[in-house]
Design a protein around this motif. Structure first.
Motif, PDB file in Angstrom:
ATOM      1  N   SER A 152       1.262  -1.707   0.208  1.00  9.23           N
ATOM      2  CA  SER A 152      -0.033  -0.218  -0.173  1.00  9.23           C
ATOM      3  C   SER A 152       0.891   1.311  -0.207  1.00  9.23           C
ATOM      4  CB  SER A 152      -0.562   0.332   1.221  1.00  9.23           C
ATOM      5  OG  SER A 152      -1.556  -0.653   0.952  1.00  9.23           O
ATOM      6  N   SER A 202     -14.148  -3.102  -7.327  1.00 10.80           N
ATOM      7  CA  SER A 202     -13.338  -2.627  -6.807  1.00 10.80           C
ATOM      8  C   SER A 202     -14.759  -2.483  -4.662  1.00 10.80           C
ATOM      9  CB  SER A 202     -13.717  -0.676  -6.879  1.00 10.80           C
ATOM     10  OG  SER A 202     -12.657  -0.359  -6.063  1.00 10.80           O
ATOM     11  N   ARG A 203     -13.801  -2.069  -4.320  1.00  7.83           N
ATOM     12  CA  ARG A 203     -14.108  -1.843  -2.770  1.00  7.83           C
ATOM     13  C   ARG A 203     -14.548  -0.341  -2.293  1.00  7.83           C
ATOM     14  NH1 ARG A 203      -9.375  -4.410   0.894  1.00  7.83           N
ATOM     15  NH2 ARG A 203      -9.587  -6.717   0.249  1.00  7.83           N
ATOM     16  N   ASN A 222     -10.931   5.812  -0.395  1.00 11.12           N
ATOM     17  CA  ASN A 222      -9.505   5.814  -1.196  1.00 11.12           C
ATOM     18  C   ASN A 222      -9.569   4.876  -2.361  1.00 11.12           C
ATOM     19  OD1 ASN A 222     -10.161   3.407   0.630  1.00 11.12           O
ATOM     20  ND2 ASN A 222      -8.266   3.670  -0.431  1.00 11.12           N
ATOM     21  N   LYS A 223     -11.267   4.621  -2.490  1.00  9.72           N
ATOM     22  CA  LYS A 223     -11.025   3.663  -3.983  1.00  9.72           C
ATOM     23  C   LYS A 223     -11.634   4.635  -4.958  1.00  9.72           C
ATOM     24  CE  LYS A 223      -8.933  -0.116  -2.601  1.00  9.72           C
ATOM     25  NZ  LYS A 223      -7.354  -0.665  -2.826  1.00  9.72           N
ATOM     26  N   HIS A 229     -10.964   2.241 -13.372  1.00 15.01           N
ATOM     27  CA  HIS A 229     -10.609   2.020 -11.806  1.00 15.01           C
ATOM     28  C   HIS A 229     -10.478   3.096 -11.311  1.00 15.01           C
ATOM     29  CE1 HIS A 229      -8.315  -0.618  -8.676  1.00 15.01           C
ATOM     30  NE2 HIS A 229      -7.511   0.386  -8.632  1.00 15.01           N
ATOM     31  N   SER A 279      -9.850   4.707  -8.047  1.00 19.62           N
ATOM     32  CA  SER A 279      -8.819   4.588  -6.745  1.00 19.62           C
ATOM     33  C   SER A 279      -7.880   5.914  -6.564  1.00 19.62           C
ATOM     34  CB  SER A 279      -8.824   3.363  -6.972  1.00 19.62           C
ATOM     35  OG  SER A 279      -7.407   3.443  -5.809  1.00 19.62           O
ATOM     36  N   GLU A 303      -2.800   4.173  -5.129  1.00 19.29           N
ATOM     37  CA  GLU A 303      -2.761   2.480  -5.793  1.00 19.29           C
ATOM     38  C   GLU A 303      -1.399   2.359  -5.421  1.00 19.29           C
ATOM     39  OE1 GLU A 303      -5.007  -0.816  -5.135  1.00 19.29           O
ATOM     40  OE2 GLU A 303      -6.115   0.451  -5.938  1.00 19.29           O
ATOM     41  N   GLY A 351      -2.404  -2.861  -8.127  1.00 19.03           N
ATOM     42  CA  GLY A 351      -3.453  -2.420  -8.948  1.00 19.03           C
ATOM     43  C   GLY A 351      -3.766  -3.977  -9.778  1.00 19.03           C
TER      44      GLY A 351
END
Length: 474
Positions: free
Chosen positions: A140, A228-229, A233-234, A303, A305, A308, A311
Motif C-alpha cells: 500500500s 472495487s471496494r 480512498n478507492k 478504476h 482509485s 494504489e 492494482g
C-alpha cells in the motif's frame, strides 16, 4: 543478484528449503489483493520445495487450523478485530501464541504482509527477540501529513527497524516505504504482483453479452465495468459523481459495478436520482472466482482509485480483453503498457470523464482493439517468477545472517542491535521503541523459562518436492 548457499542445511532436489510463515491480517475468506498475493505466492513457494504456513486472525466461525490446496496450512487465531479486518494492536499479548506456532512449525523465515496488518508487524518485532529471519512486503501507499499517517509511519519505522529485507510491489511503493519507514533503499526490492492469465481469458464474442441484453444491443452498446471496494480512498465518491455525466453524454453507455462498502448506498441513491436503473447495474460483493464472469460482459474497465500501490485488478481486466481507464496515481502507470490503458492526469471529475470518453471512442472505432491483450499479459506476469524472486530474497537474508558473528549467543546479539538502535536515535519515540524491544526480550525470556520449547510438540510437515519448470505454469 546471485546467492550461493544457505546455512540451514535442508535441501529439496539440491536446492535450499525453508520453513516460512506468511503472517497477515488479510487472508481468505476475505477477498482482496493482499489475500490473493499471499495465497498464490505460498502455493508457488511450495512448488519450489519450501514449507509454508499462513497465520491470520479468525474470520467469524473460521477458527483453528485449516488446510487449503496443496497442503497449505492456515492458522486462524482468535485475535480481537479492531478496524476493517485488522487485529487489535496489542504489542505483547500475541507473542505467546506466535512463539508457540513458530516453534511448532520450526519457522526459519517470518514474512509479514501489509503495513495495516497489526499481527504482521508485531510478528516481525517478536522475530527479533527469537532471532528468526524476517521479510516484509508492503502492498500500500500511505501519506505523511494527517495524524493517522504520522502514527502509522512511526509504528512502521519501529516494526521494520531490524527487518531482514523489505519487498514492495512497485517502484512508487518502494519510494513511499523507504521514506515512511526510514529504510535504506538498498534493503528494499521491487517484486510486482501477478495473475494466472489462463483464469482470466477473454470470452468469445458470442459470450460477451450481458444477461439482460440482446445480441444486437450488446454489439451496439458499450459496458464499462467497475470492480472495487466501495470506500472513499478507492474513488467511490468520484465514481458516483461521473456516472450521470457519462450516461447523459452517451446514451449507449452502461455500467456494471461489482463491490461492496460504505459507499454502496451512495451509488444506489445516485441511480434512483437520475433514473439510471436500466443502465447502472449494482451486483454487490462477488467472490474472486466470479471476477472474470463480470469482466467479460464489458469492453472498458474503469478504476477510479485515488491511490494504489499496484492494482492487480487492472492486469486481470487487461487479460480479459478490457481497455483500462484510470488516473496516474501511485504505481498504476507501472502496471500495463501505454496502449492497454487510458490515463487521466489527475483524480478530478473533468479529467476522469475525459479519459473515459477517450476510451469509449477507441473501443467504438475498433472493436478488436483489445484482441491481443490476453496474450501480452500472459508473457508479462507469472506467479512462479514472483516466487523465484522472493526466494532470492530469502537466500539474501539467510546469507546475511550467516555472515554475522556466530561466536555470540543469539539473544546477546539481538540485544546489541536494540542498544545500537537506542543510541542512534535522538528522539523520544526512538527510546520508547528501544524500551519496547527490551521488554519483548524479557517476555521471551520468561516464556522460555515457564514454557520451555521442548514441551511444544513439533508439527509434521506436508510432503514437499521441488517441481521442475515443466511441472509449473505461471
Amino acid at each position: 543478484m546471485e546467492i550461493q548457499a544457505t546455512p540451514l542445511g535442508r535441501t529439496v532436489n539440491g536446492a535450499p528449503s525453508y520453513n516460512i510463515a506468511m503472517i497477515t491480517d488479510f487472508f481468505y475468506p476475505q477477498p482482496g489483493g493482499v489475500e490473493l498475493h499471499v495465497y498464490h505466492l505460498s502455493q508457488k513457494l511450495m512448488d519450489l520445495g519450501h514449507s509454508v504456513v499462513v497465520i491470520t486472525h479468525a474470520y467469524k466461525s473460521r477458527t483453528g487450523v485449516r488446510y487449503l490446496t496443496n497442503g497449505l496450512k492456515v492458522y486462524y487465531v482468535p485475535f480481537l478485530i479492531f478496524y476493517r479486518e485488522t487485529s487489535f494492536p496489542s504489542v505483547f499479548s500475541c507473542f505467546p501464541i506466535l512463539r508457540n506456532i513458530f516453534i511448532r512449525e520450526q519457522i526459519d523465515i517470518i514474512h509479514g504482509h501489509g503495513c495495516y496488518s497489526s499481527i504482521g508487524l508485531e510478528a516481525i518485532v517478536h522475530a527479533s527477540a527469537m532471532d528468526i529471519k524476517t521479510v516484509f512486503t508492503d502492498h500500500s501507499l500511505f501519506g505523511f501529513a494527517d495524524v493517522a499517517s504520522v502514527l502509522g509511519n512511526k509504528t512502521l519505522a519501529f516494526s521494520l527497524s531490524d527487518v531482514g529485507h523489505v519487498i514492495c510491489v512497485s517502484h512508487t511503493c518502494k519510494e513511499n516505504t523507504t521514506l515512511r519507514a526510514r529504510i535504506h533503499p538498498s534493503n528494499v526490492s521491487v517484486i510486482p504482483n501477478a495473475v494466472i492469465a489462463k483464469d482470466f481469458a477473454p470470452a468469445p464474442d458470442s459470450c460477451a453479452v450481458a444477461a439482460n441484453t440482446s445480441q444486437a444491443d450488446a454489439h451496439d452498446s458499450i459496458t464499462i465495468v467497475v470492480i472495487s471496494r466501495l470506500y472513499q480512498n478507492k474513488g467511490a465518491d468520484l465514481l458516483t459523481a461521473i456516472i450521470p455525466t457519462i450516461c447523459e453524454s452517451n446514451p449507449k453507455i452502461k455500467f456494471l459495478i461489482a463491490g461492496d462498502g460504505p459507499k454502496f448506498i451512495d451509488l444506489e441513491q445516485m441511480r434512483e436520482k437520475y433514473a439510471l436503473q436500466e443502465r447502472v447495474q449494482l451486483v454487490g460483493r462477488i467472490r474472486h472466482e466470479e471476477v472474470r464472469s463480470v469482466m467479460i460482459q464489458g469492453q472498458i474497465f474503469f478504476h477510479p482509485s485515488l491511490t494504489e500501490a499496484f492494482g492487480t485488478v487492472l492486469v486481470e481486466a487487461a487479460s480479459c480483453g478490457l481497455l483500462v481507464v484510470s488516473a496516474k496515481v501511485g504505481g498504476i502507470p507501472e502496471v500495463l503498457p501505454e496502449h492497454m490503458s487510458v490515463f487521466a492526469d489527475e483524480t478530478s471529475e473533468p479529467a476522469m470523464v475525459d479519459a473515459v470518453t477517450k476510451a469509449i471512442q477507441i473501443v467504438t472505432e475498433d472493436r478488436n482493439y483489445t484482441a491481443n491483450f490476453h496474450l501480452e499479459v500472459k508473457t508479462m506476469y507469472s506467479w512462479m517468477d514472483v516466487a523465484r524472486r522472493t526466494e532470492n530474497v530469502y537466500h539474501l537474508v539467510t546469507a546475511a545472517d550467516a555472515a554475522k558473528d556466530r561466536s555470540e549467543e543469539p539473544n546477546r546479539r539481538t540485544l546489541k542491535r536494540i542498544l545500537k538502535f537506542y543510541y542512534q536515535s535522538a528522539t523520544l519515540g526512538g527510546k520508547l521503541y528501544a524500551l519496547c524491544a527490551v521488554v519483548d526480550m524479557f517476555v521471551y525470556f520468561f516464556l522460555e523459562l515457564f514454557l520451555p520449547r521442548h514441551q511444544i510438540d513439533v508439527a509434521r510437515k506436508w510432503p514437499v518436492h521441488r517441481k521442475g519448470d515443466d511441472e509449473v505454469d505461471g
